[in-house]
Design a protein around this motif. Structure first.
Motif, short mmCIF file in Angstrom:
data_model
loop_
_atom_site.label_atom_id
_atom_site.label_comp_id
_atom_site.label_asym_id
_atom_site.label_seq_id
_atom_site.Cartn_x
_atom_site.Cartn_y
_atom_site.Cartn_z
N SER A 124 0.80 -1.22 0.00
CA SER A 124 0.00 0.00 0.00
C SER A 124 0.84 1.28 0.00
CB SER A 124 -1.00 -0.01 1.16
OG SER A 124 -0.35 -0.15 2.38
N PRO A 125 1.99 1.35 0.70
CA PRO A 125 2.78 2.59 0.58
C PRO A 125 3.30 2.82 -0.84
CG PRO A 125 3.46 1.38 2.52
CD PRO A 125 2.53 0.49 1.76
N VAL A 126 3.66 1.76 -1.53
CA VAL A 126 4.14 1.90 -2.90
C VAL A 126 3.03 2.42 -3.81
CG1 VAL A 126 5.08 0.65 -4.88
CG2 VAL A 126 5.86 0.09 -2.59
N VAL A 127 1.83 1.86 -3.65
CA VAL A 127 0.69 2.29 -4.46
C VAL A 127 0.36 3.75 -4.17
CG1 VAL A 127 -1.78 1.93 -4.86
CG2 VAL A 127 -0.25 -0.04 -4.66
N LEU A 128 0.37 4.13 -2.89
CA LEU A 128 0.07 5.52 -2.54
C LEU A 128 1.14 6.47 -3.06
CD1 LEU A 128 -1.79 7.49 -1.14
CD2 LEU A 128 -0.58 7.03 0.99
N ILE A 129 2.39 6.09 -3.00
CA ILE A 129 3.46 6.94 -3.54
C ILE A 129 3.30 7.11 -5.05
CG2 ILE A 129 5.95 7.04 -4.00
CD1 ILE A 129 6.35 5.91 -1.17
N LEU A 130 2.97 6.04 -5.75
CA LEU A 130 2.73 6.15 -7.19
C LEU A 130 1.56 7.06 -7.50
CD1 LEU A 130 3.35 2.47 -8.36
CD2 LEU A 130 4.79 4.47 -8.79
N LEU A 131 0.49 6.97 -6.72
CA LEU A 131 -0.66 7.85 -6.91
C LEU A 131 -0.30 9.32 -6.64
CD1 LEU A 131 -3.56 5.78 -5.32
CD2 LEU A 131 -3.34 6.45 -7.70
N LEU A 132 0.48 9.55 -5.61
CA LEU A 132 0.88 10.92 -5.29
C LEU A 132 1.80 11.51 -6.36
CD1 LEU A 132 1.48 10.63 -1.45
CD2 LEU A 132 -0.35 11.87 -2.60
N VAL A 133 2.69 10.71 -6.89
CA VAL A 133 3.55 11.18 -7.99
C VAL A 133 2.72 11.47 -9.23
CG1 VAL A 133 5.40 10.48 -9.57
CG2 VAL A 133 5.64 10.07 -7.13
N PHE A 134 1.73 10.63 -9.50
CA PHE A 134 0.83 10.86 -10.63
C PHE A 134 0.05 12.17 -10.45
CE2 PHE A 134 -3.41 10.27 -12.56
CZ PHE A 134 -3.03 10.19 -13.89
N ILE A 135 -0.46 12.41 -9.24
CA ILE A 135 -1.20 13.65 -8.97
C ILE A 135 -0.28 14.85 -9.10
CG2 ILE A 135 -2.33 14.95 -7.12
CD1 ILE A 135 -3.52 12.25 -6.20
N ARG A 136 0.94 14.72 -8.60
CA ARG A 136 1.89 15.82 -8.71
C ARG A 136 2.22 16.14 -10.16
NH1 ARG A 136 7.30 15.20 -5.42
NH2 ARG A 136 7.70 13.73 -7.08
N ASN A 137 2.39 15.10 -10.99
CA ASN A 137 2.65 15.33 -12.41
C ASN A 137 1.46 15.96 -13.11
OD1 ASN A 137 5.23 14.33 -12.20
ND2 ASN A 137 4.66 12.27 -12.83
N LEU A 138 0.24 15.52 -12.77
CA LEU A 138 -0.95 16.12 -13.34
C LEU A 138 -1.06 17.60 -12.96
CD1 LEU A 138 -3.88 13.57 -12.97
CD2 LEU A 138 -2.86 14.42 -15.07
N LEU A 139 -0.71 17.90 -11.73
CA LEU A 139 -0.76 19.27 -11.26
C LEU A 139 0.15 20.17 -12.10
CD1 LEU A 139 -1.71 19.50 -7.83
CD2 LEU A 139 -0.06 21.26 -8.36
N TRP A 140 1.35 19.71 -12.37
CA TRP A 140 2.28 20.51 -13.16
C TRP A 140 1.90 20.56 -14.63
CZ3 TRP A 140 5.15 24.10 -11.39
CH2 TRP A 140 5.64 24.04 -10.10
#
Length: 92
Positions: free
Chosen positions: A72-88
């Motif tokens: 679950s931490p790996v999945v959450l980190i991947l989701l957060l990186v995806f959200i961060r990339n979408l934001l930029w």
């Protein structure tokens, strides 16, 4: 608008580091390298648990049980990186 994006990006980066610290601390406790009877270790572990568990709990319900492996931490980190990339990509 860019200042808000930078603030959110920084908050996401800090949360990713908190997730990594929580995972490392849980490994250290599981392998008896550090002891939770130490007040400082207990306080840090409790803080990290309270900060990360609300975000990890829904992911743990969705993921299949893999025995002692918690992805679950790996999945959450991947989701957060995806959200961060979408934001930029769409925020600027």
């Amino acid at each position: 608008m860019q200042s808000l994006i930078i603030l959110i990006d920084t908050a996401i980066s800090i949360y990713i580091w908190i997730l990594i610290a929580s995972a490392i601390l849980s490994w250290l406790v599981a392998f008896n390298i550090i002891n939770t009877r130490n007040r400082f270790v207990y306080a840090v572990g409790d803080f990290l648990y309270r900060i990360t568990e609300p975000a990890l709990r829904p992911i743990r319900r969705i993921l299949p049980n893999l025995g002692g492996i918690d992805l679950s931490p790996v999945v959450l980190i991947l989701l957060l990186v995806f959200i961060r990339n979408l934001l930029w990509e769409y925020g600027v």
